[in-house]
Motif scaffolding. Structure first.
Motif, short mmCIF file in Angstrom:
data_model
loop_
_atom_site.label_atom_id
_atom_site.label_comp_id
_atom_site.label_asym_id
_atom_site.label_seq_id
_atom_site.Cartn_x
_atom_site.Cartn_y
_atom_site.Cartn_z
N GLN A 592 0.84 -1.19 0.00
CA GLN A 592 0.00 0.00 0.00
C GLN A 592 0.88 1.24 0.00
O GLN A 592 2.06 1.21 0.38
CB GLN A 592 -0.88 0.02 1.26
N LEU A 593 0.28 2.34 -0.41
CA LEU A 593 0.93 3.63 -0.27
C LEU A 593 0.65 4.13 1.15
O LEU A 593 -0.51 4.23 1.57
CB LEU A 593 0.39 4.64 -1.29
N ALA A 594 1.70 4.41 1.88
CA ALA A 594 1.58 4.88 3.25
C ALA A 594 2.30 6.22 3.36
O ALA A 594 2.82 6.76 2.38
CB ALA A 594 2.15 3.85 4.22
N GLY A 595 2.35 6.73 4.58
CA GLY A 595 3.09 7.97 4.82
C GLY A 595 2.24 9.03 5.47
O GLY A 595 1.15 8.77 5.98
N PHE A 596 2.76 10.24 5.44
CA PHE A 596 2.03 11.34 6.06
C PHE A 596 2.41 12.65 5.37
O PHE A 596 3.40 12.74 4.64
CB PHE A 596 2.32 11.42 7.56
N ALA A 597 1.60 13.66 5.59
CA ALA A 597 1.81 14.99 5.03
C ALA A 597 1.18 16.00 5.96
O ALA A 597 0.25 15.69 6.71
CB ALA A 597 1.22 15.08 3.63
N GLY A 598 1.69 17.23 5.91
CA GLY A 598 1.13 18.25 6.77
C GLY A 598 1.62 19.62 6.38
O GLY A 598 2.56 19.79 5.58
N ALA A 599 0.97 20.62 6.93
CA ALA A 599 1.35 22.01 6.71
C ALA A 599 1.04 22.79 7.97
O ALA A 599 0.18 22.41 8.77
CB ALA A 599 0.60 22.59 5.53
N ARG A 600 1.78 23.89 8.14
CA ARG A 600 1.59 24.72 9.33
C ARG A 600 1.72 26.19 8.94
O ARG A 600 2.59 26.57 8.15
CB ARG A 600 2.63 24.37 10.39
N TYR A 601 0.84 26.99 9.51
CA TYR A 601 0.89 28.45 9.34
C TYR A 601 1.18 29.06 10.70
O TYR A 601 0.51 28.75 11.68
CB TYR A 601 -0.43 28.98 8.79
#
Length: 927
Positions: A592-601
């Motif tokens: 499977q495609l796994a992982g994480f992503a995010g952004a912060r202001y």
């Protein structure tokens, strides 16, 4: 003469008032003997004090700074603790120092003397007021017990650093008295005067001191030693580059008395070591008498110090040409013990610790020599306005290194060929985190990081920008006027602003506020011609371009197997207003495609009393179950979760030295768990089912980050909304919180305590006989991580994976399998976690966990309270990032379930703080 000088200065606009400028006259005659067996000084002070104030004085304040080393309650000791240093606090009393045996006499009559609330400040009550223009003679004996090297005054073995060592009157100027306790962070403000100092000590000691040596025989002895040193250095090509454990020769039975005199200086320092090698040369400056240049050093880093005279002469000429001619008859560099930074300046002399490289030695010597101008000759009030010395000097030191080391654009070489501009990095880091302070803040009101940024870095950056505005030659001419006009006269910030004229307001705004921006960035970018997009593998400092970083990554968890992919992000070493991170990973086990992503202001100081506002969002996707039976392989594709979270956090502003922090946050979490779906006949459907749960949190957390006894607490209100498509939708409202505290009972050894409590305020399934994952739990394993907050090596896995535990709720360090309802509650839970490091030189401790919770064994029974405990040994590795626990004692159900696990190896607990090991988390926590 004084009236003419006054009128000139008044017309130049450099004085605050009309007729309030004056300066007291002080003359010191000190006779002192060094007892190197007891590590003591025995001395007599005779002081001639002339009152030039327009009114009489009824008392004199004295600094008795060796008394700062007398106990752990002094301002010096408290500041060390605030800055995280425990070396002095836990030092044996025999290694501390003091100043005593005082017996003040005024005009040969006994005089009353009392200490203030600070034991290193005293007040001498004059028998009769000292009228304007009058002079009084003050005498006293004194004894100094020389401490181990904890700061500036100290000793290492029989090497002595005698600084801030004698009774010294405080400054009395147009704003009144300036008594100040000794501090490690924050320097001095002292009255200019004349010194005559007689030193008696064993005759084989080599002494380096402020002032001019009066005995020709001693000078000849030093010159002969210098000649011997020069010949010895020339004969060796393998001189030491690092530390050398050089033994101390036995002290001579015969003593010598040597005399030094110094004029127009506000301090006297001396250094004595029987091992000192000596070098000497003469410097000829334009329109000035010849200047003696001395270097005193041991075998440590001798390869570097063989070039020290070149560095000393070059730095003295550099500052003389740009600021003003050096007025003193000698300049000296000393390599000796120092526990207060890389170097420390005194009039005519500077002491340097280990430097590590020729560049490092040259840079530090140049910086400390430069202090002769801004600290020694101008004599600013560094305690209240540290930037007036450190900042102005750092600007010229930066120009010195730029001229002689043009290939080095920064101060810190992280790896060969790659440097970091620490000034810009440090300033922008604190500024963007909302944690910076105005540079014109008293030293002891600045946090440790802000002291370096406010006193050194930001003023240098401002002056670099000022140089670009008016030109380097014009700025040098301004500082030459400032130097000429205010030498030996204690200028204040307004005096410097006045000399700067139209640019004074710009400097004032920058020094007296946290406003203004990215100093020097635009000019640097234009000069370098940077622009466009840059790609890199490793996070770097900002360089004016749009920077992206792509880093290959490998990962593993038991459900997805080995994973390979990469991280794409824009985070530099400095925080950015908008940051993002994407980490796609291909899982070879789950395919499977796994992982994480995010952004912060991040928004800095959006409102009064708000340090910063952060809004962040992130998503992660991993498998959380992996069937092992071959017949269930087809289910691998549908066991997984996707977690999406949005968080808003307000960080409140607190005085930097209060060590307080607090924040208010909200968090919304959407958890989607993929599970296999079947028909009524039990046939597996192609499309998996999805269980959706939402959590809404409101929380507050606060801490007082003291070194000895820190304390922190947090409180959370959480609403859980279950999936309405399920046959039994479960909603609940819970309130929980924790209190953390610890006590450092010995250097590096701490006792920790944590109290946790939680209660369901509302629960649609409160009376259920089973306790699902979202119930309160004594054991914080992967199964009880119902919001999927933490990272685990294996979720829903048997064997050793169940031995990885965290600390969210009960924090029990007992690997109880998730299949048991042990420690679960739909009503309330309270727990106590205790840890104690053992007083041995190994990272081993003991722990004890106890807890109580409410449960309903059956639908018909009344609520019962269940109490359990577990205790054992702990191993702390990697500074609290990795713990290993060995349960040895347990009670009640806990003991029974532990025994069922089998041998001791299967009962071990692993706490691996994977989330806090993420690089960006570590970087943000640095200040």
């Amino acid at each position: 003469m004084r009236i003419v000088l006054y009128l000139v200065l008044l017309l130049s606009g450099s004085l605050m008032g009309q007729d309030d400028y004056f300066q007291q006259d002080v003359s010191y005659d000190i006779r002192v003997r060094l007892d190197d067996r007891r590590h003591e000084l025995h001395g007599d002070l005779t002081l001639q004090y002339t009152n030039n104030a327009p009114h009489a004085l009824d008392s004199l304040y004295f600094h008795l700074w060796p008394r700062a080393y007398s106990s752990e309650t002094t301002a010096f000791a408290r500041q060390l603790l605030r800055n995280g240093s425990t070396r002095f606090h836990f030092a044996d009393p025999s290694l501390r120092g003091t100043l005593d045996s005082l017996s003040f006499r005024v005009a040969d009559q006994p005089a009353a003397f009392r200490y203030t609330d600070d034991p290193d400040i005293g007040v001498l009550l004059l028998p009769t007021p000292l009228s304007s223009g009058a002079t009084v003679t003050v005498t006293t004996p004194f004894r100094v017990k020389i401490p181990r090297s904890f700061s500036r005054l100290g000793r290492v073995g029989e090497s002595y650093q005698l600084t801030q060592w004698y009774p010294k009157p405080a400054v009395y100027d147009r704003t009144g008295w300036h008594p100040m306790p000794y501090l490690d962070q924050g320097e001095f403000y002292s009255e200019f005067g004349y010194f005559r100092v007689q030193l008696t000590l064993p005759e084989n000691y080599v002494v380096a001191a402020t002032g001019v040596l009066q005995e020709s025989a001693e000078r000849d002895w030093l010159l002969a030693r210098a000649d011997s040193t020069a010949r010895s250095l020339a004969q060796h090509s393998d001189l030491p580059t690092g530390y050398v454990a050089e033994p101390y020769p036995a002290s001579s039975a015969r003593e010598k008395t040597i005399t030094y005199t110094a004029e127009r200086v506000h301090d006297f320092a001396w250094f004595a070591d029987k091992r000192f090698a000596v070098l000497h040369d003469t410097l000829h400056l334009r329109d000035a008498p010849a200047t003696d240049v001395w270097a005193f050093f041991t075998q440590t880093e001798a390869d570097l110090w063989q070039h020290s005279l070149t560095y000393l002469k070059r730095a003295t000429r550099f500052y003389s040409d740009r600021v003003g001619t050096y007025p003193y008859p000698q300049v000296t560099g000393v390599q000796s013990a120092l526990s207060a930074g890389a170097g420390m300046e005194y009039p005519m002399i500077t002491v340097i610790g280990r430097s590590g490289s020729a560049y490092g030695l040259d840079e530090v010597l140049a910086h400390e020599v430069g202090h002769n101008w801004f600290y020694g000759i101008l004599g600013s009030n560094e305690r209240d306005h540290p930037w007036m010395d450190e900042g102005l000097n750092s600007y010229y030191e930066g120009r010195y290194t730029q001229q002689y080391y043009p290939e080095r654009s920064g101060r810190m070489q992280v790896i060969p060929g790659r440097e970091i501009d620490l000034d810009a990095l440090g300033y922008r880091f604190l500024r963007r985190m909302g944690r910076d302070q105005a540079p014109d803040t008293p030293s002891d009101s600045l946090s440790q990081f802000n002291y370096f940024m406010g006193a050194y870095s930001k003023p240098e950056l401002v002056l670099q920008q000022l140089e670009q505005r008016i030109g380097r030659d014009a700025l040098d001419a301004t500082f030459q006027r400032y130097y000429t006009q205010w030498q030996f006269r204690h200028p204040q910030p307004e005096d410097l602003y006045a000399v700067l004229g139209a640019e004074g307001g710009y400097l004032r705004d920058a020094m007296e506020s946290t406003e203004a921006g990215n100093f020097n960035e635009a000019a640097k970018q234009q000069a370098k011609g940077v622009g466009g997009l840059s790609l890199g593998l490793v996070t770097d400092q900002e360089d004016g371009r749009t920077q992206l970083f792509v880093t290959p990554l490998l990962g593993f968890n038991a459900n997805d197997g080995f994973m390979a992919g990469g991280a794409l992000h824009n985070r530099t070493l400095e925080p950015k207003q908008v940051e993002f991170l994407a980490v796609p990973l291909y899982a070879f086990g789950s395919k499977q495609l796994a992982g994480f992503a995010g952004a912060r202001y991040r928004l800095t100081r959006p409102l009064d009393r708000i340090q910063r506002l952060e809004v962040s969002a992130g998503v992660q996707r991993f498998s959380d179950f992996r069937p092992t039976a071959a017949r269930l392989d087809s289910l691998d594709l549908v066991y997984g979760y996707t977690r999406t979270a949005v968080k808003t956090e307000l960080y409140f502003d607190h005085p930097a030295v209060s060590q307080r922090s607090s924040s208010l946050y909200t968090r919304l979490i959407n958890l989607r768990q993929q599970r296999p779906a079947f028909t009524e006949e039990g046939v597996l459907l192609d499309d998996p089912g999805v269980i959706t749960t939402n959590f809404l949190q409101l929380g507050y957390r606060a801490a007082v980050d003291r070194t000895i006894n820190p304390v922190a607490y947090d409180l959370r209100l959480e609403y859980r909304a279950g999936d309405p498509d399920l046959s039994r939708e479960v909603n609940n409202l819970r309130l929980d919180g924790s209190l953390h505290g610890s006590y450092l009972y010995r250097r590096g050894r701490r006792i920790r305590a944590r109290l946790y409590g939680g209660v369901f305020l509302a629960h649609t399934e409160r009376d259920r006989t089973t306790s699902p994952a979202y119930s309160f739990s004594l054991v914080d394993n992967a199964a009880s991580d119902y919001r999927y907050d933490d990272l685990y090596l294996g979720r829903n896995r048997d064997g050793g994976y169940g031995q990885q535990l965290e600390q969210r709720q009960g924090g029990f360090r007992a690997p109880i399998a998730a299949a048991f309802t042990y420690g679960r509650s739909n009503t309330y839970l309270t727990a106590l976690n205790l840890d104690a490091d053992l007083p041995i030189p190994l990272p081993i401790g003991v722990y004890f966990d106890a807890g109580m919770y409410g449960s309903r064994p059956t639908l018909s029974s009344d609520p019962t309270n269940a109490f359990n405990y577990v205790a054992g040994l702990s191993v702390n590795i990697l500074r609290d990032q990795f713990h290993l626990y060995v349960p040895l004692l347990a009670g009640g159900t806990t003991r029974n379930l532990l025994e069922q696990r089998g041998n001791l190896a299967e009962r071990l607990v692993l706490r691996l703080n994977l989330t806090h090991l993420l690089p960006w988390h570590l970087i943000d926590k640095l200040p």
